[in-house]
Design a protein around this motif. Structure first.
Motif, PDB file in Angstrom:
ATOM      1  N   LYS A 170      65.852  77.272  68.209  1.00 24.85           N
ATOM      2  CA  LYS A 170      64.820  78.226  67.805  1.00 24.85           C
ATOM      3  C   LYS A 170      63.452  77.606  68.074  1.00 24.85           C
ATOM      4  N   ASN A 171      62.606  78.343  68.775  1.00 29.17           N
ATOM      5  CA  ASN A 171      61.278  77.824  69.100  1.00 29.17           C
ATOM      6  C   ASN A 171      60.466  77.513  67.849  1.00 29.17           C
ATOM      7  N   SER A 172      60.593  78.361  66.824  1.00 30.00           N
ATOM      8  CA  SER A 172      59.814  78.161  65.603  1.00 30.00           C
ATOM      9  C   SER A 172      60.174  76.837  64.932  1.00 30.00           C
ATOM     10  N   ALA A 173      61.474  76.508  64.914  1.00 27.19           N
ATOM     11  CA  ALA A 173      61.905  75.255  64.292  1.00 27.19           C
ATOM     12  C   ALA A 173      61.440  74.051  65.108  1.00 27.19           C
ATOM     13  N   ALA A 174      61.576  74.119  66.423  1.00 29.36           N
ATOM     14  CA  ALA A 174      61.160  73.009  67.276  1.00 29.36           C
ATOM     15  C   ALA A 174      59.650  72.770  67.169  1.00 29.36           C
ATOM     16  N   GLU A 175      58.882  73.855  67.151  1.00 29.56           N
ATOM     17  CA  GLU A 175      57.422  73.720  67.052  1.00 29.56           C
ATOM     18  C   GLU A 175      57.001  73.197  65.683  1.00 29.56           C
ATOM     19  N   ALA A 176      57.690  73.638  64.619  1.00 25.18           N
ATOM     20  CA  ALA A 176      57.367  73.156  63.272  1.00 25.18           C
ATOM     21  C   ALA A 176      57.657  71.669  63.144  1.00 25.18           C
ATOM     22  N   GLY A 177      58.765  71.220  63.717  1.00 25.73           N
ATOM     23  CA  GLY A 177      59.086  69.803  63.687  1.00 25.73           C
ATOM     24  C   GLY A 177      58.046  68.970  64.430  1.00 25.73           C
ATOM     25  N   VAL A 222      53.262  65.308  64.688  1.00 22.15           N
ATOM     26  CA  VAL A 222      51.942  64.990  65.229  1.00 22.15           C
ATOM     27  C   VAL A 222      50.921  64.800  64.111  1.00 22.15           C
ATOM     28  N   LEU A 223      50.903  65.699  63.131  1.00 26.61           N
ATOM     29  CA  LEU A 223      49.923  65.592  62.055  1.00 26.61           C
ATOM     30  C   LEU A 223      50.120  64.318  61.235  1.00 26.61           C
ATOM     31  N   ASN A 224      51.356  63.912  61.066  1.00 24.56           N
ATOM     32  CA  ASN A 224      51.600  62.676  60.328  1.00 24.56           C
ATOM     33  C   ASN A 224      51.180  61.443  61.120  1.00 24.56           C
ATOM     34  N   ARG A 225      51.161  61.553  62.441  1.00 22.52           N
ATOM     35  CA  ARG A 225      50.676  60.420  63.240  1.00 22.52           C
ATOM     36  C   ARG A 225      49.179  60.220  63.031  1.00 22.52           C
ATOM     37  N   ILE A 226      48.453  61.306  62.748  1.00 21.90           N
ATOM     38  CA  ILE A 226      47.025  61.169  62.464  1.00 21.90           C
ATOM     39  C   ILE A 226      46.837  60.315  61.212  1.00 21.90           C
ATOM     40  N   GLY A 227      47.617  60.614  60.183  1.00 21.29           N
ATOM     41  CA  GLY A 227      47.534  59.814  58.966  1.00 21.29           C
ATOM     42  C   GLY A 227      47.947  58.374  59.178  1.00 21.29           C
ATOM     43  N   ASP A 228      48.870  58.150  60.115  1.00 20.91           N
ATOM     44  CA  ASP A 228      49.358  56.785  60.355  1.00 20.91           C
ATOM     45  C   ASP A 228      48.264  55.854  60.874  1.00 20.91           C
ATOM     46  N   VAL A 229      47.271  56.418  61.545  1.00 20.37           N
ATOM     47  CA  VAL A 229      46.148  55.597  62.009  1.00 20.37           C
ATOM     48  C   VAL A 229      45.467  54.937  60.813  1.00 20.37           C
ATOM     49  N   GLY A 230      45.298  55.711  59.730  1.00 17.27           N
ATOM     50  CA  GLY A 230      44.709  55.161  58.516  1.00 17.27           C
ATOM     51  C   GLY A 230      45.548  54.041  57.936  1.00 17.27           C
ATOM     52  N   PHE A 231      46.867  54.208  57.945  1.00 15.95           N
ATOM     53  CA  PHE A 231      47.766  53.175  57.425  1.00 15.95           C
ATOM     54  C   PHE A 231      47.612  51.878  58.213  1.00 15.95           C
ATOM     55  N   ILE A 232      47.574  51.987  59.533  1.00 11.87           N
ATOM     56  CA  ILE A 232      47.476  50.795  60.377  1.00 11.87           C
ATOM     57  C   ILE A 232      46.143  50.083  60.158  1.00 11.87           C
ATOM     58  N   ILE A 243      43.816  58.304  53.794  1.00 11.47           N
ATOM     59  CA  ILE A 243      44.017  59.147  54.984  1.00 11.47           C
ATOM     60  C   ILE A 243      45.501  59.187  55.338  1.00 11.47           C
ATOM     61  N   ALA A 244      46.166  58.025  55.242  1.00 15.54           N
ATOM     62  CA  ALA A 244      47.615  57.993  55.475  1.00 15.54           C
ATOM     63  C   ALA A 244      48.340  58.880  54.470  1.00 15.54           C
ATOM     64  N   ALA A 245      47.925  58.797  53.201  1.00 16.53           N
ATOM     65  CA  ALA A 245      48.557  59.603  52.154  1.00 16.53           C
ATOM     66  C   ALA A 245      48.299  61.091  52.357  1.00 16.53           C
ATOM     67  N   MET A 246      47.124  61.439  52.876  1.00 24.19           N
ATOM     68  CA  MET A 246      46.811  62.842  53.143  1.00 24.19           C
ATOM     69  C   MET A 246      47.795  63.455  54.133  1.00 24.19           C
ATOM     70  N   GLN A 260      47.630  66.887  52.066  1.00 23.85           N
ATOM     71  CA  GLN A 260      46.369  67.252  51.424  1.00 23.85           C
ATOM     72  C   GLN A 260      45.373  67.741  52.478  1.00 23.85           C
ATOM     73  N   ILE A 261      44.399  68.529  52.036  1.00 20.31           N
ATOM     74  CA  ILE A 261      43.365  69.022  52.942  1.00 20.31           C
ATOM     75  C   ILE A 261      42.709  67.828  53.642  1.00 20.31           C
ATOM     76  N   PRO A 262      42.557  67.845  54.964  1.00 23.09           N
ATOM     77  CA  PRO A 262      42.826  68.923  55.912  1.00 23.09           C
ATOM     78  C   PRO A 262      44.162  68.800  56.651  1.00 23.09           C
ATOM     79  N   LEU A 263      45.032  67.870  56.239  1.00 25.33           N
ATOM     80  CA  LEU A 263      46.277  67.604  56.966  1.00 25.33           C
ATOM     81  C   LEU A 263      47.490  68.247  56.303  1.00 25.33           C
ATOM     82  N   TYR A 264      47.275  69.350  55.595  1.00 28.17           N
ATOM     83  CA  TYR A 264      48.360  69.966  54.827  1.00 28.17           C
ATOM     84  C   TYR A 264      49.156  70.996  55.624  1.00 28.17           C
ATOM     85  N   VAL A 265      48.661  71.429  56.783  1.00 31.39           N
ATOM     86  CA  VAL A 265      49.200  72.625  57.433  1.00 31.39           C
ATOM     87  C   VAL A 265      50.625  72.454  57.945  1.00 31.39           C
TER      88      VAL A 265
END
Length: 642
Positions: free
Chosen positions: A162-169, A174-184, A225-228, A233-238
Motif C-alpha cells: 500500500k502506497n500510504s503505508a510505505a510513504e508513512a513509514g 526521515v523526520l526522526n533523522r532530523i532529530g538524530d542530528v541533535g542527538f549526535i 531536538i532529538a526528543a522532539m 513535538q512541534i514542529p516534528l510531530y507530523v
C-alpha cells in the motif's frame, strides 16, 4: 536476579531471529507464542530485579558489562547495561505493556499472511527499545535510538504494497533523522566536556566542572531536538498521526510503551544536564504546552478512530514535556506510565472495534456498539475516563500532578497551566465525542456486517489494561489525599544528585509551595473542566446529533485539515527540495557534469585514435619515424648553437 538480567535483552533478540529466519517453516501459533514469551519472560525477570530496588533499600546502580564494544586509544565504550530505578521502571512498562500487545496481536493478526514477519518485527522493536533504556552509555543508547527508528519504519510500512503505508513509514524515518542530528551534536559536546560517554562518569565529571554550566543550555537544546523527533513535538510531530498506516497493535506499541517515550526517558537520564539549563527547560515547557493544546484541538474534528487517538498521543506527550520542562521529572515519568496503560487500552480497544466492523475506521460509519461488543465497550469507556482525567482513574493523578507543578513553576507558570487546562478540556471533549458516536450514537454500521466480540486473546489484554488504567494512579497520590509520595521516594537516587548540582549553580527552578486548599482547588477545577468537556460532547453528539456539526466551514475546516501543517510543509519544504533535487539531477548532473566527463573521455579517445595510426606494424614506417626524429633533433641542436 540481577546476575541473569542481560537475558531481558537476549530473549527478544532470540524471538526476532527465530521468527525471521524460520518464518516460512513454523506455524503461526508457534510464531506468536514464541514472540509473546520472548517479551513476557523478560517482564518476569524485571519484576524480580525491581524488588531489589525498592525505595531506600538500594540506591547505587548495578552495572552489567557485556563486552568492550569500541576501543580507540584512550576511548572505550562498552556494550553494557545500567540497572537502576529509572531503567527498571521503563523496562517494566516496555515488557509489561509489550507482552499484552503481543498477546493481542495473536488474535488480531490471525488471518494475516505475513504473521510471522510481524512478530519478528515486534520482537526487534522491543529488543531495540530495551537497549535504549538499559544502556550505560550514550553510544549504546543511540544504537537503540536508531533501532527503534528502523523498527518503526518496518512496522508502519508493514503493508508495503500500500502506497500510504510505505510513504508513512518513510515519513517517520526521515523526520526522526532530523532529530538524530541533535542527538549526535549533543553527544559530541558531552564527550568534549565530560571526557566520557558513560552516564555515571559523565555525571561525576560534570559535577565538578564549572565551565560546563554556560554551555549546558546548548547541549540540552540539542538533546531536546532529538526528543522532539522521537516523541513527536512541534514542529516534528507530523509523522506520528501518519504512523496509523501500520496495523493497530503497532500503533499501540509505538504510542503507548516504546518509541514515543524515548524522548522523555532521554531527558530523565540526562537530568544532570537539563537541570543546569533553565532557559532550555523553559523552552521545553513552552513547546510541551503548545503541543498539548495544538494537537488536542485537531483531535476534536477527526473521523478516523485511530487518528483521533494519534493526536491524543501527541497531546499527552506535550503534557509530559510540560512536566519535564518544569523540572518535575517524576510527574513526567508518572504520566508516562499511566499513559502507557490507558493509551494501549484505547488503541487496542479501537482495534477490537475495527476488527468487529471488518476493518472500518471511520467513526461516522459506526454507532450503537455498546450492547454488541460489551467487553470492548466497557474497557474503552474506562480508558476514556482515565485519559480525560476523572477521579479516581489514573489519568487524574498524573495529569493533576503535572498541572500542579506547572502552576507553581516560575513567573510564567500560570500561563502554561492555563494552556494545559484548556488542552485537558479538549481532551475530554474529543474523547467523549468518540465514545458517544461509536458506542452510543445512531447505528450507521454496514447492515451486511455481523458485529461480534473479539476473541479472548484480544479481550484479555483489554481487561488487564483497564484494571491498570484505574488503579496505577494511586502509586503517586496528591499530598491532600494519602500524604504519600511513592514515586518521589523511588526516583530519589536518580534525580537527587542532579538537583543538588543545579542548586549549587543556582539554575534550579523554584516551585511555589501550595497550601492544601489551593492544591485541592486545582484538582477540583481540573475535574470540573473534564466534566464540561463530557457534557458538551454529550449534548452535541449524543442528545442532539446535529448534522451541522459535520459541515466543515470556517475555523472548523482549518481544524479538520489539521491547520494545513502538512500542506505547508509540502509547499515550503518538500516541493522546493524536490524541485532543486530534480534540477540537480536532470540539468546540472546530466547537462553539465555528465557532458564534462564524457567530453574528457571523448578527448582521450580522439588522441588515442590519432596515436593508434602511428602503430602501423610496418618496418619501413618505423624507419621513417627514426629519420624524421633524428632530423628534428639535429635541427634543434643547430638552432641552439651546439
Amino acid at each position: 536476579m540481577l546476575e541473569i538480567f542481560p537475558l531481558v535483552v537476549f530473549f527478544p533478540l532470540v524471538g526476532f531471529l527465530f521468527n525471521a529466519l524460520l518464518k516460512g517453516r513454523i506455524p503461526h501459533r508457534m510464531a506468536g507464542a514464541i514472540g509473546t514469551l520472548a517479551v513476557f519472560i523478560p517482564f518476569l525477570i524485571t519484576l524480580g530485579a525491581f524488588n531489589e530496588f525498592r525505595p531506600m533499600e538500594r540506591t547505587a546502580p548495578h552495572l552489567v558489562p557485556v563486552f568492550d564494544w569500541i576501543v580507540i586509544g584512550n576511548f572505550k565504550s562498552s556494550f553494557g547495561f545500567q540497572i537502576d530505578q529509572l531503567s527498571l521502571y521503563m523496562t517494566l512498562i516496555i515488557t509489561g505493556i509489550g507482552s499484552l500487545i503481543h498477546l493481542y496481536s495473536m488474535g488480531y493478526m490471525k488471518s494475516n499472511l505475513s504473521y510471522n514477519r510481524f512478530f519478528a518485527y515486534l520482537n526487534l522493536f522491543i529488543f531495540c527499545m530495551l537497549n535504549l533504556v538499559l544502556s550505560d552509555n550514550l553510544i549504546l543508547t543511540f544504537l537503540g535510538w536508531e533501532g527503534v527508528g528502523l523498527s518503526s519504519y518496518l512496522l508502519i510500512g508493514f503493508d508495503y504494497d500500500k502506497n500510504s503505508a510505505a510513504e508513512a513509514g518513510m515519513k517517520a524515518f526521515v523526520l526522526n533523522r532530523i532529530g538524530d542530528v541533535g542527538f549526535i551534536l549533543g553527544t559530541g559536546f558531552l564527550f568534549w566536556f565530560g571526557g566520557s560517554l558513560q552516564y555515571l562518569e559523565l555525571q561525576s565529571n560534570l559535577s565538578g566542572l564549572t565551565q560546563f554550566a554556560p554551555y549546558a543550555n546548548i547541549v540540552a537544546l540539542f538533546f531536546f531536538i532529538a526528543a522532539m523527533g522521537k516523541s513527536a513535538q512541534i514542529p516534528l510531530y507530523v509523522w506520528l498521526p501518519d504512523a496509523m498506516a501500520g496495523p493497530t497493535p503497532v500503533s499501540a506499541l509505538i504510542h503507548a510503551a516504546t518509541m514515543v517515550t524515548a524522548g522523555i526517558f532521554l531527558i530523565a537520564r540526562l537530568n544532570f544536564v537539563f537541570l543546569l539549563a533553565p532557559e532550555t527547560s523553559f523552552f521545553i515547557a513552552c513547546i510541551g504546552a503548545t503541543t498539548a493544546l495544538f494537537a488536542a484541538t485537531i483531535g476534536t474534528l477527526q473521523n478516523d478512530i485511530k487518528k483521533i487517538l494519534a493526536y491524543s498521543t501527541v497531546s499527552q506527550l506535550g503534557f509530559m514535556f510540560l512536566a519535564m520542562g518544569s523540572m518535575s521529572y517524576v510527574a513526567g515519568l508518572f504520566h508516562l506510565m499511566t499513559h502507557a496503560f490507558f493509551k494501549a487500552l484505547l488503541f487496542l480497544g479501537a482495534g477490537s472495534v475495527i476488527h468487529a466492523l471488518h476493518h472500518e475506521q471511520n467513526i461516522k460509519h459506526m454507532g450503537g456498539l455498546f450492547g454488541k461488543i460489551k467487553i470492548t465497550s466497557f474497557t474503552f469507556l474506562l480508558g476514556t475516563f482515565a485519559i480525560a482525567g476523572f477521579f479516581p482513574f489514573s489519568g487524574f493523578f498524573s495529569k493533576d500532578l503535572i498541572l500542579e507543578k506547572t502552576y507553581t513553576f516560575g513567573a510564567y507558570g500560570s500561563i502554561l497551566w492555563t494552556m494545559g487546562i484548556v488542552a485537558a478540556f479538549f481532551t475530554s471533549f474529543y474523547m467523549f465525542r468518540l465514545v458517544f458516536v461509536v458506542f452510543f450514537g445512531k447505528n450507521n454500521t454496514d447492515p451486511h456486517h455481523k458485529i461480534h466480540e473479539s476473541p479472548w486473546t484480544m479481550t484479555f489484554p483489554l481487561v488487564v489494561l483497564a484494571f491498570g488504567a484505574v488503579v496505577v494512579g494511586f502509586l503517586q497520590t496528591p499530598h491532600f489525599f494519602l500524604h504519600i509520595d511513592t514515586l518521589e521516594r523511588y526516583f530519589a537516587p536518580i534525580f537527587s544528585k542532579g538537583y543538588e548540582l543545579a542548586s549549587q549553580h543556582g539554575s534550579l527552578a523554584e516551585h511555589k509551595s501550595l497550601v492544601h486548599d489551593v492544591e485541592l482547588s486545582l484538582a477540583a477545577f481540573s475535574v470540573a473542566i473534564g466534566t464540561v468537556g463530557l457534557i458538551l460532547a454529550y449534548f452535541l453528539y449524543q442528545r442532539r446529533q446535529n448534522p451541522v456539526l459535520e459541515e466543515h466551514t470556517g475555523f472548523r475546516k482549518i481544524l479538520f485539515h489539521k491547520y494545513y501543517v502538512d500542506e505547508i510543509y509540502d509547499a515550503v519544504l518538500v516541493r522546493p527540495f524536490l524541485f532543486v533535487s530534480k534540477g540537480i539531477a536532470f540539468f546540472f548532473d546530466t547537462k553539465i557534469l555528465d557532458r564534462f566527463f564524457l567530453n574528457i573521455g571523448l578527448s582521450f579517445g580522439i588522441i588515442a585514435n590519432g596515436l593508434r595510426r602511428l602503430q602501423s606494424g610496418f618496418i619501413g614506417d618505423y624507419a621513417l619515424y627514426v629519420v624524421i626524429g633524428t632530423f628534428c633533433i639535429l635541427v634543434y641542436l643547430l638552432t641552439r648553437g651546439v
